[in-house]
Write a protein that holds these residues in place. Structure first.
Motif, PDB file in Angstrom:
ATOM      1  N   GLY A 110      -2.744  -1.437  16.868  1.00 37.24           N
ATOM      2  CA  GLY A 110      -1.910  -1.290  15.971  1.00 37.24           C
ATOM      3  C   GLY A 110      -0.634  -1.886  15.742  1.00 37.24           C
ATOM      4  N   ARG A 111       0.084  -1.831  14.491  1.00 38.12           N
ATOM      5  CA  ARG A 111       1.429  -2.530  14.435  1.00 38.12           C
ATOM      6  C   ARG A 111       2.548  -2.185  15.457  1.00 38.12           C
ATOM      7  N   ALA A 116       5.514  -3.394  20.164  1.00 34.14           N
ATOM      8  CA  ALA A 116       6.061  -2.797  21.427  1.00 34.14           C
ATOM      9  C   ALA A 116       5.965  -4.172  22.690  1.00 34.14           C
ATOM     10  N   LEU A 117       4.571  -4.640  22.385  1.00 34.94           N
ATOM     11  CA  LEU A 117       4.442  -5.664  23.249  1.00 34.94           C
ATOM     12  C   LEU A 117       5.106  -6.968  23.372  1.00 34.94           C
ATOM     13  N   ASP A 118       5.605  -7.255  21.968  1.00 34.79           N
ATOM     14  CA  ASP A 118       6.601  -8.472  21.645  1.00 34.79           C
ATOM     15  C   ASP A 118       7.883  -8.193  22.140  1.00 34.79           C
ATOM     16  N   LEU A 169       4.013  -8.879  10.762  1.00 31.55           N
ATOM     17  CA  LEU A 169       4.485  -7.768  11.375  1.00 31.55           C
ATOM     18  C   LEU A 169       6.125  -8.183  11.970  1.00 31.55           C
ATOM     19  N   LEU A 170       6.477  -9.292  11.857  1.00 25.76           N
ATOM     20  CA  LEU A 170       7.803  -9.475  11.981  1.00 25.76           C
ATOM     21  C   LEU A 170       8.266 -10.566  10.658  1.00 25.76           C
ATOM     22  N   PRO A 171       9.423 -10.061  10.010  1.00 26.18           N
ATOM     23  CA  PRO A 171       9.860 -10.887   8.781  1.00 26.18           C
ATOM     24  C   PRO A 171      10.176 -12.345   9.229  1.00 26.18           C
TER      25      PRO A 171
END
Length: 211
Positions: A110-111, A116-118, A169-171
């Motif tokens: 999931g997003r 969270a991993l990043d 997921l990241l702009p």
């Protein structure tokens, strides 16, 4: 007009294929960095335990006055949170490897989990670069197993971030996305190159004495 739906379907298929390829690449990087980082952390843990039991023990990575693990492990920088840093690596890299297997076997994270991993990888990268600075300019030592953790953490953060950017997921501005898609591996090599150059120049008198 009759070609519109077909073109749209083709574009969707290409996007889906690209997303799948990105996930597989990221899953493979997660698995490999997780294994490599865990093995390096495990070896550091074993050597640290042996050193605690026997202060005269010389870890196999104590190769020279510059390339050494023992003095790094016994330093304050080796126990920033009150316990050996490598214990963090044992848990974190194991989790990363498991998630990598999940991604490679087709699981969709999931997003929130990707972000969270990043974020965790970012914290790891910041910590790693602080340790690099401490090793080079305070301890005057290079720990081979620590270097393995550095390499693994940087690669993990980089490719998880690339995946998050590619999936939206990241702009990020379009030029940044294009640069990341086309040059992600070259940017990582350049990152490693800067660190290698710092190591080379910091200990140049020692390296040059070997020739």
């Amino acid at each position: 007009m009759s070609h519109g739906p077909a073109l749209s379907a083709d574009a969707t298929a290409l996007t889906s294929t690209g997303s799948t390829d990105s996930a597989r690449r990221t899953g493979l990087v997660m698995l490999l960095t997780g294994i490599a980082g865990w093995l390096a952390s495990f070896q550091l843990t074993v050597d640290d335990w042996r050193l605690l039991r026997d202060p005269t023990y010389s870890p196999p990575c104590d190769i020279s006055p510059v390339v050494s693990c023992g003095s790094v492990m016994s330093s304050a920088q080796g126990r920033v949170f009150g316990f050996p840093n490598m214990l963090l690596g044992l848990g974190a890299f194991a989790a990363v490897a498991v998630l990598g297997v999940a991604v490679l076997t087709g699981s969709r994270l999931g997003r929130g989990l990707w972000l969270a991993l990043d974020a965790g990888a970012l914290a790891g990268v910041v910590f790693v670069h602080w340790l690099i600075a401490q090793s080079l300019y305070e301890l005057d030592r290079i720990c081979p197993y620590c270097a393995g953790v550095w390499v693994s953490t940087i690669a993990l953060f980089w490719y998880v971030t690339v995946h998050c950017l590619e999936r939206g997921l990241l702009p990020a501005p379009r030029p940044v996305l294009t640069l990341v898609r086309e040059s992600h591996w070259m940017l990582l090599v350049a990152w490693y190159g800067v660190i290698a150059l710092l190591v080379l120049t910091r200990f140049w008198p020692y390296w040059s004495s070997l020739f």
